[in-house]
Design a protein around this motif. Sequence first.
Motif, PDB file in Angstrom:
ATOM      1  N   LEU A 197       0.811  -1.211   0.000  1.00 34.98           N
ATOM      2  CA  LEU A 197       0.000   0.000   0.000  1.00 34.98           C
ATOM      3  C   LEU A 197       0.851   1.270   0.000  1.00 34.98           C
ATOM      4  O   LEU A 197       1.914   1.331   0.625  1.00 34.98           O
ATOM      5  N   SER A 198       0.354   2.279  -0.678  1.00 30.54           N
ATOM      6  CA  SER A 198       1.063   3.547  -0.757  1.00 30.54           C
ATOM      7  C   SER A 198       0.066   4.680  -0.932  1.00 30.54           C
ATOM      8  O   SER A 198      -1.046   4.480  -1.432  1.00 30.54           O
ATOM      9  N   PRO A 205       6.515   2.249  -0.607  1.00 30.13           N
ATOM     10  CA  PRO A 205       7.326   2.393   0.608  1.00 30.13           C
ATOM     11  C   PRO A 205       8.154   1.136   0.826  1.00 30.13           C
ATOM     12  O   PRO A 205       7.624   0.027   0.836  1.00 30.13           O
ATOM     13  N   MET A 206       9.468   1.312   1.003  1.00 30.06           N
ATOM     14  CA  MET A 206      10.376   0.170   1.114  1.00 30.06           C
ATOM     15  C   MET A 206      10.914  -0.033   2.522  1.00 30.06           C
ATOM     16  O   MET A 206      11.289  -1.141   2.891  1.00 30.06           O
ATOM     17  N   ALA A 207      10.974   1.032   3.325  1.00 36.65           N
ATOM     18  CA  ALA A 207      11.495   0.921   4.690  1.00 36.65           C
ATOM     19  C   ALA A 207      11.086   2.153   5.469  1.00 36.65           C
ATOM     20  O   ALA A 207      10.806   3.206   4.894  1.00 36.65           O
ATOM     21  N   PRO A 247      -9.531   7.793  -1.791  1.00 36.24           N
ATOM     22  CA  PRO A 247      -8.486   8.739  -2.208  1.00 36.24           C
ATOM     23  C   PRO A 247      -7.204   8.507  -1.410  1.00 36.24           C
ATOM     24  O   PRO A 247      -7.233   8.287  -0.198  1.00 36.24           O
ATOM     25  N   GLY A 248      -6.082   8.521  -2.084  1.00 29.60           N
ATOM     26  CA  GLY A 248      -4.814   8.371  -1.398  1.00 29.60           C
ATOM     27  C   GLY A 248      -4.475   6.955  -1.003  1.00 29.60           C
ATOM     28  O   GLY A 248      -3.553   6.738  -0.217  1.00 29.60           O
ATOM     29  N   ARG A 249      -5.181   5.967  -1.536  1.00 31.87           N
ATOM     30  CA  ARG A 249      -4.901   4.559  -1.207  1.00 31.87           C
ATOM     31  C   ARG A 249      -4.633   3.801  -2.499  1.00 31.87           C
ATOM     32  O   ARG A 249      -5.520   3.638  -3.338  1.00 31.87           O
ATOM     33  N   HIS A 250      -3.397   3.355  -2.655  1.00 36.10           N
ATOM     34  CA  HIS A 250      -2.985   2.648  -3.858  1.00 36.10           C
ATOM     35  C   HIS A 250      -2.214   1.395  -3.448  1.00 36.10           C
ATOM     36  O   HIS A 250      -1.672   1.311  -2.351  1.00 36.10           O
ATOM     37  N   GLY A 251      -2.158   0.437  -4.331  1.00 33.06           N
ATOM     38  CA  GLY A 251      -1.437  -0.797  -4.039  1.00 33.06           C
ATOM     39  C   GLY A 251      -1.860  -1.892  -4.998  1.00 33.06           C
ATOM     40  O   GLY A 251      -2.279  -1.624  -6.138  1.00 33.06           O
ATOM     41  N   VAL A 320       2.859   0.196   7.493  1.00 30.52           N
ATOM     42  CA  VAL A 320       3.791   0.943   6.647  1.00 30.52           C
ATOM     43  C   VAL A 320       3.040   2.025   5.879  1.00 30.52           C
ATOM     44  O   VAL A 320       3.506   3.157   5.733  1.00 30.52           O
ATOM     45  N   TYR A 321       1.856   1.685   5.400  1.00 32.02           N
ATOM     46  CA  TYR A 321       1.016   2.658   4.709  1.00 32.02           C
ATOM     47  C   TYR A 321       0.691   3.833   5.628  1.00 32.02           C
ATOM     48  O   TYR A 321       0.767   5.005   5.226  1.00 32.02           O
TER      49      TYR A 321
END
Length: 392
Positions: A197-198, A205-207, A247-251, A320-321
């Motif tokens: 999720l991003s 996001p990786m870390a 809105p603002g939620r991707h993955g 993480v998201y």
Amino acid sequence: MTITASTAASTAPSRRVRLAAAVTGAGLLAASFAAPAQAQPSVGSDEVYGCLVGSLSEARDADGTRFDVMFVLRDAASTPDAHAAEDVDVRVRPEGGDAWTTVSHRGGADPVGAVSSRDIQEAIGTPERVEISVRAHGVEEVAGTLDVTRAWMPVGGTACASDVVDGEEMAPVVTWAPAVMRQNDRGSFDGGADILLSTDPDRVPMAVQEDGTVVTADVAGLAGASNDVFTDGDLQDPARLEALGEPGRHGYHVWVNGANMPAEGFVWASVTGEAEDGLVRTRIAIVDPMGEETFEDTDGGTRAYPGSLAEHVRLMDADVYQALADVDQGGSDDDAAGGETPAPAEPGAPGDGAHEVPETVETGDGAAWWLAALGAAAAGVLVRFRKGLGLV
């Protein structure tokens, strides 16, 4: 994004910067680069990086209950074909014992594998603690001790010591996403999960750093892989993350069906590439199918077992998201666009633009054991896997 075999790396003691990432188990992350005492140092060859990552949630079938003990076994980017599943063997013995016993495993090729607690019990009984060793080409790459009384989780936690070698972070960030399985009108069970999720469709996001900042990577520059049968090894759109309803939620949305469960009995997806900090990094997302009762008993899948120790709380994809959303908001409760931070979607239903639920889902014998785990009751209990950075 080109979906290929995910890459990784291993250990060259003279050149390694050993780090460890620790995360909270409750929602907001604070990854630490001060290695906790329990972080598992990598062992073995330079070509393969290994680590215990925890257990899937309890599974039930006609033969009783079991936990699947999960491990990471990843090849270095410079040697992507360093091992295959047939090169791997898993050995166990009671803690302090002398003789090793080999047990069967599932998966084990780059990047994850599993061994059933039931197979271990049939081999050596049920001691309170079990030592485990995973080898590739006869070289030990994973070593640890399992706490049988706590869902066969690694003693000391699931934090894997980081290794930065020649610009590559060897230890992946592993996150979990529950898929709540419900019976459909055809009588089989299925459910979905959102992973990787991003807040930005162009970046993953990786870390998460010690100060709460999130290291991301450009989606277009990532190589990814998955064993999900519905993606056929590919993670959908090669250029951007999917919009997932809010809105603002991707993955990526992964749909899990009992009749089409991968042969390993669990679903994973990974992405690897150069992050904005210049390091080559890897994210591995694990989809954990479970019944609604298990989902509730494990606090939304954040624990491998009810009431787990803090060191056994999972790093969730949603955590993480949320950390990335908090960075975007500058610490406020408003999102970067001036609205509310979108709440995580309930596992199971794809959002707008997500992969649609397959219209036809056939029942196959290959996943009969998994279907039995669900079919015992609609309230069901199911399987899973995990590892993450570390927990505090």
